[in-house]
Scaffold this motif. Structure first.
Motif, PDB file in Angstrom:
ATOM      1  N   GLN A   6     -48.626   0.626  31.781  1.00  0.00           N
ATOM      2  CA  GLN A   6     -49.573   1.118  32.775  1.00  0.00           C
ATOM      3  C   GLN A   6     -50.335   2.321  32.214  1.00  0.00           C
ATOM      4  O   GLN A   6     -49.747   3.254  31.676  1.00  0.00           O
ATOM      5  CB  GLN A   6     -48.855   1.525  34.063  1.00  0.00           C
ATOM      6  CG  GLN A   6     -48.273   0.329  34.798  1.00  0.00           C
ATOM      7  CD  GLN A   6     -47.729   0.700  36.154  1.00  0.00           C
ATOM      8  OE1 GLN A   6     -46.524   0.606  36.377  1.00  0.00           O
ATOM      9  NE2 GLN A   6     -48.608   1.105  37.063  1.00  0.00           N
ATOM     10  N   LEU A  44     -39.212   2.327  46.677  1.00  0.00           N
ATOM     11  CA  LEU A  44     -40.491   1.666  46.441  1.00  0.00           C
ATOM     12  C   LEU A  44     -40.925   0.889  47.666  1.00  0.00           C
ATOM     13  O   LEU A  44     -40.093   0.297  48.365  1.00  0.00           O
ATOM     14  CB  LEU A  44     -40.374   0.700  45.264  1.00  0.00           C
ATOM     15  CG  LEU A  44     -40.419   1.262  43.856  1.00  0.00           C
ATOM     16  CD1 LEU A  44     -39.210   2.114  43.542  1.00  0.00           C
ATOM     17  CD2 LEU A  44     -40.543   0.127  42.842  1.00  0.00           C
ATOM     18  N   LEU A  89     -46.533   1.580  40.737  1.00  0.00           N
ATOM     19  CA  LEU A  89     -45.886   0.769  39.708  1.00  0.00           C
ATOM     20  C   LEU A  89     -46.302  -0.682  39.833  1.00  0.00           C
ATOM     21  O   LEU A  89     -46.451  -1.203  40.933  1.00  0.00           O
ATOM     22  CB  LEU A  89     -44.365   0.848  39.824  1.00  0.00           C
ATOM     23  CG  LEU A  89     -43.741   2.231  39.665  1.00  0.00           C
ATOM     24  CD1 LEU A  89     -43.199   2.716  40.991  1.00  0.00           C
ATOM     25  CD2 LEU A  89     -42.618   2.200  38.649  1.00  0.00           C
ATOM     26  N   PHE A 104     -40.717  -3.946  35.196  1.00  0.00           N
ATOM     27  CA  PHE A 104     -41.596  -2.897  35.695  1.00  0.00           C
ATOM     28  C   PHE A 104     -42.302  -2.155  34.575  1.00  0.00           C
ATOM     29  O   PHE A 104     -41.758  -1.975  33.480  1.00  0.00           O
ATOM     30  CB  PHE A 104     -40.793  -1.856  36.487  1.00  0.00           C
ATOM     31  CG  PHE A 104     -40.444  -2.281  37.881  1.00  0.00           C
ATOM     32  CD1 PHE A 104     -39.324  -3.067  38.119  1.00  0.00           C
ATOM     33  CD2 PHE A 104     -41.214  -1.885  38.962  1.00  0.00           C
ATOM     34  CE1 PHE A 104     -38.990  -3.459  39.402  1.00  0.00           C
ATOM     35  CE2 PHE A 104     -40.889  -2.263  40.251  1.00  0.00           C
ATOM     36  CZ  PHE A 104     -39.776  -3.050  40.478  1.00  0.00           C
ATOM     37  N   GLY A 105     -43.502  -1.662  34.895  1.00  0.00           N
ATOM     38  CA  GLY A 105     -44.138  -0.651  34.070  1.00  0.00           C
ATOM     39  C   GLY A 105     -43.605   0.718  34.458  1.00  0.00           C
ATOM     40  O   GLY A 105     -42.888   0.867  35.457  1.00  0.00           O
ATOM     41  N   ALA A 106     -43.989   1.731  33.682  1.00  0.00           N
ATOM     42  CA  ALA A 106     -43.483   3.095  33.916  1.00  0.00           C
ATOM     43  C   ALA A 106     -44.222   3.798  35.047  1.00  0.00           C
ATOM     44  O   ALA A 106     -43.770   4.846  35.515  1.00  0.00           O
ATOM     45  CB  ALA A 106     -43.565   3.919  32.641  1.00  0.00           C
ATOM     46  N   GLY A 107     -45.363   3.242  35.472  1.00  0.00           N
ATOM     47  CA  GLY A 107     -46.052   3.804  36.619  1.00  0.00           C
ATOM     48  C   GLY A 107     -47.228   4.699  36.263  1.00  0.00           C
ATOM     49  O   GLY A 107     -47.338   5.210  35.145  1.00  0.00           O
TER      50      GLY A 107
ATOM     51  N   GLN B  37     -33.601   3.850  37.443  1.00  0.00           N
ATOM     52  CA  GLN B  37     -34.902   4.407  37.066  1.00  0.00           C
ATOM     53  C   GLN B  37     -34.676   5.704  36.321  1.00  0.00           C
ATOM     54  O   GLN B  37     -34.109   6.660  36.858  1.00  0.00           O
ATOM     55  CB  GLN B  37     -35.779   4.655  38.298  1.00  0.00           C
ATOM     56  CG  GLN B  37     -37.175   5.133  37.937  1.00  0.00           C
ATOM     57  CD  GLN B  37     -38.059   5.319  39.161  1.00  0.00           C
ATOM     58  OE1 GLN B  37     -37.609   5.700  40.230  1.00  0.00           O
ATOM     59  NE2 GLN B  37     -39.356   5.026  39.005  1.00  0.00           N
ATOM     60  N   GLY B  40     -39.905   8.650  33.024  1.00  0.00           N
ATOM     61  CA  GLY B  40     -40.865   8.083  32.083  1.00  0.00           C
ATOM     62  C   GLY B  40     -40.704   6.602  31.820  1.00  0.00           C
ATOM     63  O   GLY B  40     -41.402   6.040  30.979  1.00  0.00           O
ATOM     64  N   MET B  41     -39.794   5.960  32.535  1.00  0.00           N
ATOM     65  CA  MET B  41     -39.575   4.531  32.336  1.00  0.00           C
ATOM     66  C   MET B  41     -39.683   3.796  33.662  1.00  0.00           C
ATOM     67  O   MET B  41     -39.504   4.380  34.724  1.00  0.00           O
ATOM     68  CB  MET B  41     -38.193   4.282  31.731  1.00  0.00           C
ATOM     69  CG  MET B  41     -37.979   4.949  30.393  1.00  0.00           C
ATOM     70  SD  MET B  41     -36.365   4.574  29.720  1.00  0.00           S
ATOM     71  CE  MET B  41     -36.534   2.842  29.364  1.00  0.00           C
ATOM     72  N   GLY B  42     -39.973   2.526  33.576  1.00  0.00           N
ATOM     73  CA  GLY B  42     -39.961   1.720  34.781  1.00  0.00           C
ATOM     74  C   GLY B  42     -38.548   1.431  35.230  1.00  0.00           C
ATOM     75  O   GLY B  42     -37.581   1.745  34.552  1.00  0.00           O
ATOM     76  N   LEU B  43     -38.425   0.820  36.380  1.00  0.00           N
ATOM     77  CA  LEU B  43     -37.109   0.410  36.852  1.00  0.00           C
ATOM     78  C   LEU B  43     -36.583  -0.716  35.965  1.00  0.00           C
ATOM     79  O   LEU B  43     -37.347  -1.594  35.535  1.00  0.00           O
ATOM     80  CB  LEU B  43     -37.190  -0.106  38.293  1.00  0.00           C
ATOM     81  CG  LEU B  43     -37.205   0.928  39.396  1.00  0.00           C
ATOM     82  CD1 LEU B  43     -38.528   1.648  39.459  1.00  0.00           C
ATOM     83  CD2 LEU B  43     -36.878   0.270  40.728  1.00  0.00           C
TER      84      LEU B  43
END
Lengths: 114, 115
Positions: A6, A44, A89, A104-107, B37, B40-43
């Motif tokens: 992302q 979320l 996200l 998932f992306g890191a957001g 989580q 700096g990383m996604g879930l």
């Protein structure tokens, strides 16, 4: 291995701006792509889910598009408000993972200032 | 209708201690999930349960065990906590009928620190 990226990692905009958040994924073999919102210290909340056969989904001021062949999705937020401040996200459900297993992306951390 | 609930909200452990994170959903969902989580990383998916009585490993299962106690409850156990397990843990659920991908609903998270 499916990877989700992302860009940007963080974004600060004045209230009222239209903005675009980007999400890219490395493998186009997906069931769907989802956009979530995360408020600080909270879980979320699902915003939009786009099935692999669809090109876009809309909900209120939010519009998400999906281009599976290029491995890209965008989340468009119209007329941003301070209440939109949160981390956004994206996540894909890959074929290889089985139904409902999300990557998932890191957001993108969004701040909308008055 | 509380959705997905998690207990505790916060926990501090010493290395080597054990604990169980609890999760319950009241939406009559079939599938349940545990994620972690990190900054700096996604879930990342730890374990999931597609239906009552079944569990499967996700991306990062090492050091964890799970139990799908019934349709409502899905617990995550750390047998011997390590500092690398310091993270925020989220439980999620979805209706997930066979062959259909759908929205996941998330709990508020458990913030775990291992010293």
């Amino acid at each position: 291995k499916q990877e989700v990226t992302q860009i940007p990692a963080a974004l600060s905009v004045p209230e009222g701006e239209n903005l675009v958040l980007n999400c890219s994924f490395t493998d186009s073999a997906i069931y769907n792509l989802q956009w979530f919102r995360q408020d600080p210290g909270k879980g979320l909340t699902s915003l939009l889910l786009i099935q692999s056969s669809q090109r876009e989904q809309t909900s209120g001021r939010l519009n998400a598009s999906l281009d599976k062949s290029s491995g890209r999705s965008t989340l468009y937020i119209a007329a941003s408000q301070p209440g939109d401040s949160a981390t956004y996200l994206c996540a894909v459900s890959p074929f290889s993972g089985g139904y409902n297993k999300l990557i998932f992306g890191a957001g993108t951390r969004l701040a909308v200032h008055p | 209708n509380a959705g997905v609930t998690q207990t505790p909200k916060f926990q501090v452990l010493k290395t080597g201690q054990s604990m169980t994170l609890q999760c319950a959903q009241d939406m009559n969902h079939n599938s349940m999930y545990w994620y972690r989580q990190d900054p700096g990383m996604g879930l990342r998916l730890i374990y999931y349960s597609a239906s009552e009585g079944t569990t499967d490993k996700g991306e990062v299962p090492n050091g964890y065990n799970v139990s799908r106690l019934n349709k409502r409850e899905f617990s995550l156990r750390l047998e011997s906590a390590a500092p690398s397990q310091t993270s925020v843990y989220f439980c999620a659920s979805s209706e997930a009928l066979a062959g259909i991908t759908d929205t996941q609903y998330f709990g508020p998270g458990t913030r775990l620190t291992v010293l």
